[in-house]
Design a protein around this motif. Structure first.
Motif, PDB file in Angstrom:
ATOM      1  N   GLU A 156      13.348 135.874 -13.059  1.00 45.90           N
ATOM      2  CA  GLU A 156      13.378 136.978 -12.103  1.00 45.90           C
ATOM      3  C   GLU A 156      12.028 137.050 -11.392  1.00 45.90           C
ATOM      4  O   GLU A 156      10.991 136.729 -11.982  1.00 45.90           O
ATOM      5  CB  GLU A 156      13.615 138.300 -12.813  1.00 45.90           C
ATOM      6  N   TRP A 189      10.816 135.531 -17.238  1.00 50.05           N
ATOM      7  CA  TRP A 189      11.784 134.482 -17.528  1.00 50.05           C
ATOM      8  C   TRP A 189      12.349 134.634 -18.929  1.00 50.05           C
ATOM      9  O   TRP A 189      11.729 135.178 -19.834  1.00 50.05           O
ATOM     10  CB  TRP A 189      11.148 133.097 -17.359  1.00 50.05           C
ATOM     11  N   ALA A 228      17.798 131.994 -19.865  1.00 46.17           N
ATOM     12  CA  ALA A 228      18.859 131.834 -18.865  1.00 46.17           C
ATOM     13  C   ALA A 228      18.377 131.922 -17.426  1.00 46.17           C
ATOM     14  O   ALA A 228      18.964 131.295 -16.540  1.00 46.17           O
ATOM     15  CB  ALA A 228      19.944 132.883 -19.094  1.00 46.17           C
ATOM     16  N   GLU A 229      17.311 132.727 -17.132  1.00 44.97           N
ATOM     17  CA  GLU A 229      16.977 132.994 -15.745  1.00 44.97           C
ATOM     18  C   GLU A 229      15.496 133.282 -15.551  1.00 44.97           C
ATOM     19  O   GLU A 229      14.758 133.551 -16.509  1.00 44.97           O
ATOM     20  CB  GLU A 229      17.799 134.170 -15.224  1.00 44.97           C
ATOM     21  N   THR A 240      16.653 136.370  -8.405  1.00 39.86           N
ATOM     22  CA  THR A 240      16.835 135.744  -9.713  1.00 39.86           C
ATOM     23  C   THR A 240      17.227 134.290  -9.515  1.00 39.86           C
ATOM     24  O   THR A 240      18.063 133.979  -8.652  1.00 39.86           O
ATOM     25  CB  THR A 240      17.926 136.469 -10.527  1.00 39.86           C
ATOM     26  N   LEU A 241      16.616 133.403 -10.294  1.00 38.61           N
ATOM     27  CA  LEU A 241      16.903 131.976 -10.237  1.00 38.61           C
ATOM     28  C   LEU A 241      17.379 131.500 -11.610  1.00 38.61           C
ATOM     29  O   LEU A 241      16.931 132.026 -12.630  1.00 38.61           O
ATOM     30  CB  LEU A 241      15.642 131.194  -9.855  1.00 38.61           C
ATOM     31  N   PRO A 242      18.254 130.512 -11.669  1.00 37.58           N
ATOM     32  CA  PRO A 242      18.612 129.934 -12.963  1.00 37.58           C
ATOM     33  C   PRO A 242      17.370 129.301 -13.606  1.00 37.58           C
ATOM     34  O   PRO A 242      16.585 128.634 -12.919  1.00 37.58           O
ATOM     35  CB  PRO A 242      19.653 128.861 -12.619  1.00 37.58           C
ATOM     36  N   ARG A 243      17.195 129.504 -14.894  1.00 37.53           N
ATOM     37  CA  ARG A 243      16.036 128.917 -15.577  1.00 37.53           C
ATOM     38  C   ARG A 243      16.018 127.390 -15.417  1.00 37.53           C
ATOM     39  O   ARG A 243      14.946 126.781 -15.300  1.00 37.53           O
ATOM     40  CB  ARG A 243      16.084 129.303 -17.059  1.00 37.53           C
TER      41      ARG A 243
END
Length: 262
Positions: free
Chosen positions: A117, A111, A114-115, A185-188
């Motif tokens: 993974e 992490w 921003a994101e 990938t996800l938004p943080r």
């Protein structure tokens, strides 16, 4: 940031073949977690001078180092480099083409501001909790979808489905296996916390059916990773004679759980 990590061997007289780590860069920006479940080899020869615990430690160490030091690499690239690094360490002494050459399942998450993974390979699990408390299980479920006949014995599994097309895949000696991993990938901002588990810990859900993934996550958040493993051990002991849930599985498996609140 809150982190918890527990890893217990299934048998105190045998080495724990799991590996777990949480890595935090010196910059203080972001972090990573690694959870591996080493695949116990057959009692017969498996072509390697080294133990599965040796392999898990080497692979896990490489993944930890690369995931915090090489932000320029994707998680599949990191796993590929780590597999190659370990393979090179024993290619001259061992038969890495053997179907049971030391290998492991993989959960890798990283992490930043921003994101988040993630990468999952085989039957360990990564649970993601959103800011609203919803829990999503990120799984590589190929093994669970195979007919039981293909897993009847080690010999049958090795010949037909282990690291084979239409079967299941683990991290062994071939870096190309990274193409089989479940990644994303996800938004943080959509992630509040993560829990990574080997199948010795996911037994609470998958074998004993004590609750769903959200219930497991709530247990870990409220009572901790050790509490989860303690409950699994109690369930295993209670079922050791009748084996209603355990069936042909080993009574106690190595169990690892990592909780990270971002």
């Amino acid at each position: 940031m809150r982190t918890e990590l527990v890893s217990e061997p299934g048998d105190p007289d045998r080495p724990n073949e799991d590996f777990a780590s949480v890595g935090l860069p010196a910059s203080g920006q972001g972090g990573s977690l690694v959870v591996l479940d080493g695949v116990t080899p057959p009692r017969s020869d498996y072509g390697c001078l080294h133990s599965v615990a040796w392999f898990s430690t080497r692979l896990g160490g490489a993944l930890t180092e690369l995931s915090v030091s090489r932000r320029d690499l994707t998680l599949p690239e990191i796993l590929s480099r780590a597999i190659r690094r370990v393979a090179d360490a024993h290619a001259d002494t061992c038969d890495l083409s053997h179907p049971r050459t030391p290998q492991a399942t993989v959960v890798l998450a990283r992490w930043s501001a921003a994101e988040v993974e993630y990468l999952i390979l085989s039957d360990s699990a990564l649970l993601v909790e959103s800011p609203t408390g919803d829990v999503t299980a990120l799984l590589d479920d190929r093994l669970s979808r195979l007919p039981r006949t293909s897993l009847a014995t080690d010999a049958v599994a090795d010949a037909t489905v282990r690291n084979k097309e239409d079967g299941f895949f683990t991290a062994a000696a071939d870096p190309s296996v990274v193409s089989r991993a479940v990644t994303g990938t996800l938004p943080r901002t959509s992630v509040r916390a993560l829990t990574a588990l080997t199948d010795g810990a996911t037994r609470w859900v998958e074998k004993f059916h004590e609750g769903d993934w959200a219930a497991l996550f709530t247990l870990v958040r409220k009572e901790g990773t050790q509490a989860l493993v303690n409950r699994v051990r109690a369930l295993e002991t209670a079922d050791a004679q009748e084996r209603v849930h355990l069936r042909r599985s080993k009574t106690h498996d190595d169990a690892t759980a990592v909780f990270v609140e971002l």
